[in-house]
Design an enzyme around this catalytic site. Structure first.
Site, PDB file in Angstrom:
ATOM      1  N   ARG A 190       0.874  -1.168   0.000  1.00 62.08           N
ATOM      2  CA  ARG A 190       0.000   0.000   0.000  1.00 62.08           C
ATOM      3  C   ARG A 190       0.914   1.220   0.000  1.00 62.08           C
ATOM      4  NH1 ARG A 190       2.408   1.823   3.682  1.00 62.08           N
ATOM      5  NH2 ARG A 190       0.868   3.454   3.738  1.00 62.08           N
ATOM      6  N   GLY A 191       0.277   2.406  -0.110  1.00 62.28           N
ATOM      7  CA  GLY A 191       1.078   3.611  -0.291  1.00 62.28           C
ATOM      8  C   GLY A 191       1.222   3.838  -1.793  1.00 62.28           C
ATOM      9  N   ALA A 192       0.953   5.074  -2.209  1.00 59.29           N
ATOM     10  CA  ALA A 192       0.816   5.352  -3.649  1.00 59.29           C
ATOM     11  C   ALA A 192       2.024   4.912  -4.491  1.00 59.29           C
ATOM     12  CB  ALA A 192       0.509   6.841  -3.841  1.00 59.29           C
ATOM     13  N   ASP A 226      -1.727  10.759  -2.174  1.00 62.96           N
ATOM     14  CA  ASP A 226      -2.143   9.761  -3.166  1.00 62.96           C
ATOM     15  C   ASP A 226      -2.434  10.404  -4.509  1.00 62.96           C
ATOM     16  OD1 ASP A 226      -2.920   8.563  -0.374  1.00 62.96           O
ATOM     17  OD2 ASP A 226      -2.657   6.915  -1.798  1.00 62.96           O
ATOM     18  N   LYS A 250      -4.522  10.172   3.038  1.00 67.98           N
ATOM     19  CA  LYS A 250      -5.241   9.331   4.000  1.00 67.98           C
ATOM     20  C   LYS A 250      -6.243  10.145   4.821  1.00 67.98           C
ATOM     21  CE  LYS A 250      -5.074   5.785   4.370  1.00 67.98           C
ATOM     22  NZ  LYS A 250      -6.071   4.940   3.673  1.00 67.98           N
TER      23      LYS A 250
HETATM   24  O1  MRU Z   1      -4.457   3.274   2.229  1.00 66.91           O
HETATM   25  P1  MRU Z   1      -2.978   3.459   2.107  1.00 66.91           P
HETATM   26  O2  MRU Z   1      -2.218   2.887   3.254  1.00 66.91           O
HETATM   27  O3  MRU Z   1      -2.470   2.985   0.768  1.00 66.91           O
HETATM   28  O4  MRU Z   1      -2.782   5.027   2.154  1.00 66.91           O
HETATM   29  C1  MRU Z   1      -1.488   5.558   2.062  1.00 66.91           C
HETATM   30  C2  MRU Z   1      -1.427   7.029   2.160  1.00 66.91           C
HETATM   31  O5  MRU Z   1      -2.421   7.707   2.297  1.00 66.91           O
HETATM   32  C3  MRU Z   1      -0.078   7.660   1.983  1.00 66.91           C
HETATM   33  O6  MRU Z   1       0.032   8.826   2.750  1.00 66.91           O
HETATM   34  C4  MRU Z   1       0.121   8.024   0.502  1.00 66.91           C
HETATM   35  O7  MRU Z   1      -0.145   6.917  -0.315  1.00 66.91           O
HETATM   36  C5  MRU Z   1       1.491   8.506   0.234  1.00 66.91           C
HETATM   37  S1  MRU Z   1       2.687   7.222   0.383  1.00 66.91           S
HETATM   38  C6  MRU Z   1       4.221   7.885   0.031  1.00 66.91           C
END
Ligand code: MRU
Length: 366
Positions: free
Chosen positions: A53-55, A244, A255
């Site tokens: 997870r994480g963009a 994201d 988030k």
């Molecule tokens: O639902 P997730 O855990 O994928 O959400 C992640 C986030 O909101 C991060 O802040 C975002 O993807 C940036 S990661 C460098």
């Protein structure tokens, strides 16, 4: 970054040159385990079930997913299938669609028998690029942190609040919001991170705290509602979060709960920075109202998973049976609340003209 003293990346090609290795982030911080992805379906599962997870990491995993798909079926139909199915795994992070389209654009003109090798090379390249982008974000962010530290008494710690996990686990390496923090810590700047727990999935408490701890960065986990109180009491010097998707006007999707931190930061005259790698910028969308916000299952709100004293992972209900829950995964922080976007090309105002000037090569129809 380091796990038990060993350098690790969020996703990488296995030594066999065939399978792709990811860390199963649903088990952290309790267990460190990796999973092998062998097929397109594995890559989709990894994204959908949030092993990754994480963009940026979603984007890199999708690029490898394209390569896994090409190994099995590199026909035009196979390419079309992978290009259609991967972006549907999660809707909000633009890095996913960006990575798939970048791979597809490269592969479409190639003969089928050249696509497998080319896609693997392209996925590796995209992953290396992610590391370089985040490293550059770290350098630009470090300059901001140094300037903030210069206003404090010598040796006094700089308190940075972050939300969710925009750390190395959310990328191939370095993280985005954490890259300046790691670089500051490594260069001897005394930093301390307030880690928002980030309900409902607790990416802050489970992941950010775990990776900061592994790297030896001083940090403290706080409940999501504590940020405003900490800011009012002079306990925060700046906020840095990830994103994201940033839209053409500088609105920032991240988030759920990020918006409230931006509001509190503004009310307390504190800088609120967003670490924004260019693959997370969507120039095709005018403003944040157009971003599809993922709505996830109720059970993420109604239940919590943790480790018992006996070492068993258990999930328990924390809400009354029958009470419904609503679970928006992300929110949008309006550009006017953002002090600056820390990109790989430098720090940019969250504003259409500034973004277009920083990324003229990315502007749609420009
Ligand atoms: O639902 P997730 O855990 O994928 O959400 C992640 C986030 O909101 C991060 O802040 C975002 O993807 C940036 S990661 C460098």
């Amino acid at each position: 970054m380091l796990v038990n003293g060993q350098a690790r990346r969020g996703v990488f090609l296995d030594a066999d040159g065939r399978s792709v290795v990811v860390i199963d982030q649903t088990l952290l911080p309790h267990r460190f385990a990796t999973r092998q992805l062998e097929t397109l379906d594995d890559a989709i599962d990894a994204i959908r079930h949030m092993w990754v997870r994480g963009a940026p990491l979603i984007g890199a995993t999708a690029a490898y997913g394209m390569a896994l798909a090409m190994r099995v079926n590199a026909s035009d139909a196979g390419l079309a299938e992978a290009t259609a199915r991967l972006p549907a795994a999660r809707p909000t992070a633009i890095n996913l669609a960006w990575a798939v389209e970048r791979m597809a654009a490269l592969l479409r003109p190639l003969p089928a028998d050249a696509r497998s090798a080319a896609s693997l090379a392209a996925a590796n390249e995209l992953a290396e690029e992610d590391v370089a982008i985040n490293g550059a974000i770290g350098d630009h962010g470090l300059a901001i942190l140094r300037a903030l530290a210069a206003r404090k008494a010598p040796g006094e710690r700089l308190n940075i609040l972050t939300h969710c996990n925009a750390g190395w686990l959310a990328t191939v390496d370095w993280g985005t919001a954490t890259a300046p923090i790691y670089k500051a810590h490594d260069s001897g700047l005394p930093v301390h991170v307030w880690v928002d727990e980030t309900r409902p999935r607790n990416q802050g408490a489970s992941l950010t705290a775990w990776e900061l701890g592994n790297h030896g960065v001083p940090h403290t986990i706080v409940v999501d509602n504590a940020g405003g109180h900490l800011m009012r009491n002079g306990m925060v010097d700046c906020v840095i979060v990830g994103t994201d998707r940033v839209t053409a006007n500088g609105d920032v999707c991240n988030k759920i709960g990020t918006y409230l931190k931006a509001l509190a930061a503004r009310d307390n005259d504190l800088p609120f920075y967003v670490a924004a790698p260019s693959p997370s910028i969507d120039f095709a969308i005018a403003d944040g109202a157009e971003i599809p916000i993922e709505i996830r299952g109720e059970e993420e709100v109604t239940h919590l998973t943790g480790m018992t004293r006996e070492g068993r992972l258990e999930t328990v209900r924390v809400t009354p049976e029958g009470s419904p829950a609503l679970n928006h995964g992300f929110d949008v922080t309006p550009a006017r609340l953002v002090s600056g976007l820390i990109t790989e090309r430098g720090v940019c105002a969250a504003e259409a003209g500034a973004l277009a000037a920083m990324f003229p090569d990315r502007v749609v129809g420009g």
